[in-house]
Design an enzyme around this catalytic site. Structure first.
Site, PDB file in Angstrom:
ATOM      1  N   ILE A   1      -7.161   7.888  -0.847  1.00 38.33           N
ATOM      2  CA  ILE A   1      -7.025   6.433  -0.920  1.00 38.33           C
ATOM      3  C   ILE A   1      -7.882   5.913   0.225  1.00 38.33           C
ATOM      4  O   ILE A   1      -7.783   6.385   1.361  1.00 38.33           O
ATOM      5  CB  ILE A   1      -5.549   5.983  -0.793  1.00 38.33           C
ATOM      6  CG1 ILE A   1      -5.450   4.441  -0.911  1.00 38.33           C
ATOM      7  CG2 ILE A   1      -4.888   6.497   0.458  1.00 38.33           C
ATOM      8  CD1 ILE A   1      -4.009   3.947  -1.014  1.00 38.33           C
ATOM      9  N   SER A   2      -8.783   5.001  -0.066  1.00 37.57           N
ATOM     10  CA  SER A   2      -9.771   4.574   0.921  1.00 37.57           C
ATOM     11  C   SER A   2      -9.129   3.889   2.118  1.00 37.57           C
ATOM     12  O   SER A   2      -8.052   3.300   2.029  1.00 37.57           O
ATOM     13  CB  SER A   2     -10.782   3.613   0.281  1.00 37.57           C
ATOM     14  OG  SER A   2     -11.615   4.278  -0.628  1.00 37.57           O
ATOM     15  N   GLN A   3      -9.820   3.960   3.247  1.00 39.01           N
ATOM     16  CA  GLN A   3      -9.431   3.238   4.448  1.00 39.01           C
ATOM     17  C   GLN A   3      -9.298   1.749   4.113  1.00 39.01           C
ATOM     18  O   GLN A   3     -10.148   1.187   3.415  1.00 39.01           O
ATOM     19  CB  GLN A   3     -10.519   3.447   5.503  1.00 39.01           C
ATOM     20  CG  GLN A   3     -10.310   2.710   6.793  1.00 39.01           C
ATOM     21  CD  GLN A   3     -11.496   2.877   7.732  1.00 39.01           C
ATOM     22  OE1 GLN A   3     -12.459   3.582   7.403  1.00 39.01           O
ATOM     23  NE2 GLN A   3     -11.443   2.243   8.881  1.00 39.01           N
ATOM     24  N   PRO A   4      -8.254   1.067   4.593  1.00 35.16           N
ATOM     25  CA  PRO A   4      -8.101  -0.362   4.295  1.00 35.16           C
ATOM     26  C   PRO A   4      -9.336  -1.200   4.627  1.00 35.16           C
ATOM     27  O   PRO A   4      -9.694  -2.102   3.859  1.00 35.16           O
ATOM     28  CB  PRO A   4      -6.886  -0.759   5.143  1.00 35.16           C
ATOM     29  CG  PRO A   4      -6.053   0.477   5.170  1.00 35.16           C
ATOM     30  CD  PRO A   4      -7.053   1.597   5.272  1.00 35.16           C
TER      31      PRO A   4
ATOM     32  N   ARG B   1       0.825  -1.213   0.000  1.00 33.39           N
ATOM     33  CA  ARG B   1       0.000   0.000   0.000  1.00 33.39           C
ATOM     34  C   ARG B   1       0.859   1.263   0.000  1.00 33.39           C
ATOM     35  O   ARG B   1       0.450   2.298  -0.545  1.00 33.39           O
ATOM     36  CB  ARG B   1      -0.946  -0.013   1.203  1.00 33.39           C
ATOM     37  CG  ARG B   1      -2.028   1.081   1.176  1.00 33.39           C
ATOM     38  CD  ARG B   1      -3.057   0.842   2.271  1.00 33.39           C
ATOM     39  NE  ARG B   1      -4.165   1.798   2.197  1.00 33.39           N
ATOM     40  CZ  ARG B   1      -4.338   2.818   3.023  1.00 33.39           C
ATOM     41  NH1 ARG B   1      -3.467   3.037   4.008  1.00 33.39           N
ATOM     42  NH2 ARG B   1      -5.369   3.634   2.901  1.00 33.39           N
TER      43      ARG B   1
END
Length: 213
Positions: free
Chosen positions: A63-66, A37
């Site tokens: 970038i989205s939260q995992p 990531r």
């Protein structure tokens, strides 16, 4: 950029956290452990790459939260060889995860800078992702139909064009709602213009826009 033992250890720690948070699909967790990531972050912010938080990537996007990536991917019910339409390439991280699961990904991004940046990174990682610059509301009808479709931005409604581009029994995962909170919907196509719709909690995304820039 290097994928060091430290980065790999941080990924393992993140995967353990995602398991505790309720992510059960082993294939999703395996793919997220494989993809570095931090490659999708500006070098000045690498220390935040494995926090379970969304992060700004420029151009007003994140970038989205995992956890969000894992949950959307889990709801897609990805099978190896699936042809997947992604709306909102962003950093390219979600597309990389889908590719790591053995999917063939067609991804659309409305922002030219993000499109070009993600395309370069995905090529470096040798991901099976075809990147397109354009209006996500329209999808990519020229390559339809798709087994799965995923939208990674807040949609005020479900675009009919995306539903029409699904195969029979295909699945669309999309956050639908206003700018502050959206309901994550899993929409399964069960016939011509017939769909099974389920909600899976509230999330927060940046808006899905239709003008390109």
């Amino acid at each position: 950029m290097e994928d060091s033992f430290k980065h790999q250890a941080l990924r393992k720690k993140l995967i353990a956290h995602l398991k505790k948070s309720g992510i059960k699909d082993f294939k999703v967790l395996q793919a997220m452990e494989k993809i570095p990531r931090h490659f999708f972050f500006n070098s000045a912010f690498l220390q935040f790459a494995y926090d379970d938080k969304a992060f700004q990537i420029g151009e007003g996007q994140t970038i989205s939260q995992p956890y969000t990536v894992a949950r959307q991917t889990e709801l897609l019910e990805v099978r190896k060889g699936d042809k997947i339409l992604e709306i909102g390439t962003g950093s390219g991280y979600q597309a990389a995860v889908l590719s790591a699961m053995g999917a063939e990904v067609y991804s659309v991004e409305r922002n030219k800078k993000l499109h070009e940046r993600a395309k370069v990174m995905l090529e470096k990682l040798k991901c099976d992702v075809k990147c397109f610059y354009g209006d996500g509301y329209k999808g990519l009808p020229e390559f339809a139909p798709y087994d799965r479709a995923i939208v990674t931005a807040a949609a005020p409604y479900v675009p009919e064009s995306l539903l029409h581009q699904l195969k029979a029994r295909g699945i669309l995962v999309i956050p639908v709602g206003n700018e502050s909170v959206q309901a994550m919907k899993q929409i399964r196509k069960i016939g011509n213009d017939e769909y099974d719709i389920k909600d899976f909690g509230n999330f927060s995304f940046v808006p899905l826009l239709n003008e390109i820039n």
